[in-house]
Design a protein around this motif. Structure first.
Motif, PDB file in Angstrom:
ATOM      1  N   LEU A  54      -1.273   3.110  -7.364  1.00 52.86           N
ATOM      2  CA  LEU A  54      -1.884   2.199  -6.349  1.00 52.86           C
ATOM      3  C   LEU A  54      -0.398   2.154  -5.517  1.00 52.86           C
ATOM      4  O   LEU A  54      -0.891   1.837  -4.026  1.00 52.86           O
ATOM      5  CB  LEU A  54      -1.980   0.724  -6.998  1.00 52.86           C
ATOM      6  N   ILE A  55       0.534   2.157  -5.678  1.00 50.57           N
ATOM      7  CA  ILE A  55       1.671   2.277  -4.706  1.00 50.57           C
ATOM      8  C   ILE A  55       1.441   3.380  -3.792  1.00 50.57           C
ATOM      9  O   ILE A  55       1.469   3.383  -2.538  1.00 50.57           O
ATOM     10  CB  ILE A  55       3.023   2.436  -5.441  1.00 50.57           C
ATOM     11  N   THR A  79       2.728  -4.118  -3.277  1.00 52.86           N
ATOM     12  CA  THR A  79       1.918  -3.708  -4.137  1.00 52.86           C
ATOM     13  C   THR A  79       2.148  -3.795  -5.489  1.00 52.86           C
ATOM     14  O   THR A  79       1.334  -4.225  -6.506  1.00 52.86           O
ATOM     15  CB  THR A  79       1.829  -1.957  -3.744  1.00 52.86           C
ATOM     16  N   THR A 110       5.956  -1.824   1.011  1.00 52.74           N
ATOM     17  CA  THR A 110       4.892  -1.349   0.393  1.00 52.74           C
ATOM     18  C   THR A 110       5.003  -1.526  -1.116  1.00 52.74           C
ATOM     19  O   THR A 110       4.183  -2.029  -1.864  1.00 52.74           O
ATOM     20  CB  THR A 110       4.465   0.055   0.853  1.00 52.74           C
ATOM     21  N   GLN A 117      -1.503   3.040  -1.553  1.00 48.88           N
ATOM     22  CA  GLN A 117      -1.092   2.067  -0.370  1.00 48.88           C
ATOM     23  C   GLN A 117      -0.085   2.767   0.723  1.00 48.88           C
ATOM     24  O   GLN A 117      -0.300   2.691   1.986  1.00 48.88           O
ATOM     25  CB  GLN A 117      -0.496   1.001  -0.922  1.00 48.88           C
TER      26      GLN A 117
END
Length: 412
Positions: free
Chosen positions: A377-378, A402, A398, A381
């Motif tokens: 997910l990081i 996240t 970020t 993003q």
């Protein structure tokens, strides 16, 4: 291939070929791959520790025409010569950070180097939540100077083209170009658990992931700015209390400035995500070490810029140095490309078949999958936001934002 070196013939070989040990001393030969050491990484080459009665030791490294853990996988043994040559070049640039080489044997594809026995792999020291105050300063100095002084901004065009011709390294760079940017390129038939399978399939269904990994691969493959390590993960950075040593350079080639930084920072995404799921530390300990990880990321990139600028001011060719904005454009590209390579390498590694040892600090399989999900997910993003980044602080934001959302949704 020449002579295959092993525990039985290395003592005679070393005494006959070198003057590293007394002819009458008794030597102990240790095959490092046979050691029951959870902190031993790597599966390509053959490494032996040679020790005399007084405790003096060196490391012998030999390349064979196959990967150590996959006998059926063939590789060009010339990678050993290229590794020696790149270590020699980097030693001339920043000798403090490269093991000393005592002997080279082109015929048998072997070299003997300093035994960094007082150093440990950074990957496993970070799993123990250890801190190294000078790490960011040292690794950024290594990367920035290695990049600048092997680039055409400093070298003559002839010398730079000579490096490009010498360091093609087709087979080894092919491994990284595919393993770090293509889903399931390395497939050893290991079955991921059902939860992991689900999140892997989800992340690779995202069009932005498919697009950005291939865009980053294109940069990695086609930009030949400088001599890069090619596999600068945290097991190839050895640390002591006050210094680092960079090892395992057999993947070396002429690539983009951003290659090593991106690959290195991917490991910090692993470490951070693993930390968020750990149960063997208190909330305050987790918070303090998370701060250390993020500060190290920021300081590494900031110090890279600082050191690169110093090199630029001292040694860049006038044709480049006199043009306003030229260096700033290099720095902008470096940040943008590093972020893409970082996210690509992290996603491919965490979704792959091989165990990610950065997560071994987590015992609960469900939480280990949560850590894998957070990595993805990081990076997802980062792909969405990196074109808007003005500096490394934006990456830190970020990561933090996240993580906060992920932890809030998952209730821990």
């Amino acid at each position: 291939m020449g002579l295959i070196l092993d525990n039985e013939n290395i003592e005679l070989y070393v005494k006959k070929r070198t003057k590293l040990f007394d002819q009458h001393s008794e030597l102990t030969i240790v095959n490092i791959a046979d050691q029951d050491d959870e902190e031993t990484d790597g599966f390509v080459n053959f490494l032996f520790r040679i020790i005399d009665n007084a405790g003096k030791s060196v490391i012998l490294k030999q390349a064979r025409p196959y990967i150590r853990v996959f006998d059926e996988a063939s590789l060009d043994v010339s990678r050993n010569k290229l590794e020696y040559e790149t270590m020699r070049i980097r030693s001339n640039i920043c000798h403090n950070y490269v093991p000393e080489i005592f002997h080279i044997d082109y015929e048998n594809n072997a070299f003997i180097m300093e035994d960094c026995k007082d150093y440990r792999p950074l990957r496993f020291e970070m799993s123990k939540m250890k801190r190294f105050d000078d790490l960011a300063k040292q690794i950024s100095e290594y990367m920035s100077k290695s990049n600048f002084y092997t680039s055409e901004y400093f070298l003559s065009s002839e010398d730079h083209k000579g490096l490009q011709a010498a360091f093609v390294n087709i087979e080894m760079r092919n491994i990284i170009e595919n393993a770090a940017f293509i889903k399931d390129y390395v497939n050893v038939g290991t079955r991921r658990d059902d939860i992991h399978e689900t999140i892997v399939e989800w992340i690779w269904q995202q069009e932005i992931v498919q697009l950005e990994t291939l865009k980053s691969r294109d940069i990695f493959m086609k930009k030949g700015q400088c001599l890069v390590h090619g596999d600068l993960h945290t097991s190839n950075v050895l640390v002591s209390e006050d210094n680092i040593k960079i090892i395992d350079m057999e993947y070396t080639f002429m690539g983009p400035f951003s290659a090593d930084m991106g690959y290195f920072l991917a490991n910090f995404i692993f470490a951070y995500s693993a930390l968020m799921m750990r149960e063997d530390c208190s909330t305050s300990e987790r918070s303090d070490y998370a701060k250390y990880i993020l500060e190290t990321i920021e300081e590494t990139v900031d110090n890279y810029y600082k050191n690169f600028r110093l090199c630029w001011e001292k040694g860049a060719k006038e044709i480049y140095r006199k043009v306003p904005g030229y260096l700033e454009n290099i720095e902008k590209d470096f940040l943008f490309e590093s972020m893409g390579i970082m996210a690509s390498a992290a996603i491919c590694r965490v979704t792959g078949d091989f165990e990610l040892t950065d997560l071994n600090c987590i015992d609960d399989p469900l939480k280990k999958n949560k850590a894998r999900s957070l990595v993805m997910l990081i990076c997802h993003q980062v792909f969405k936001e990196k074109e808007k980044y003005g500096g490394i602080k934006d990456l830190i934001k970020t990561i933090v934002d996240t993580s906060k959302v992920f932890i809030s949704i998952n209730g821990f």
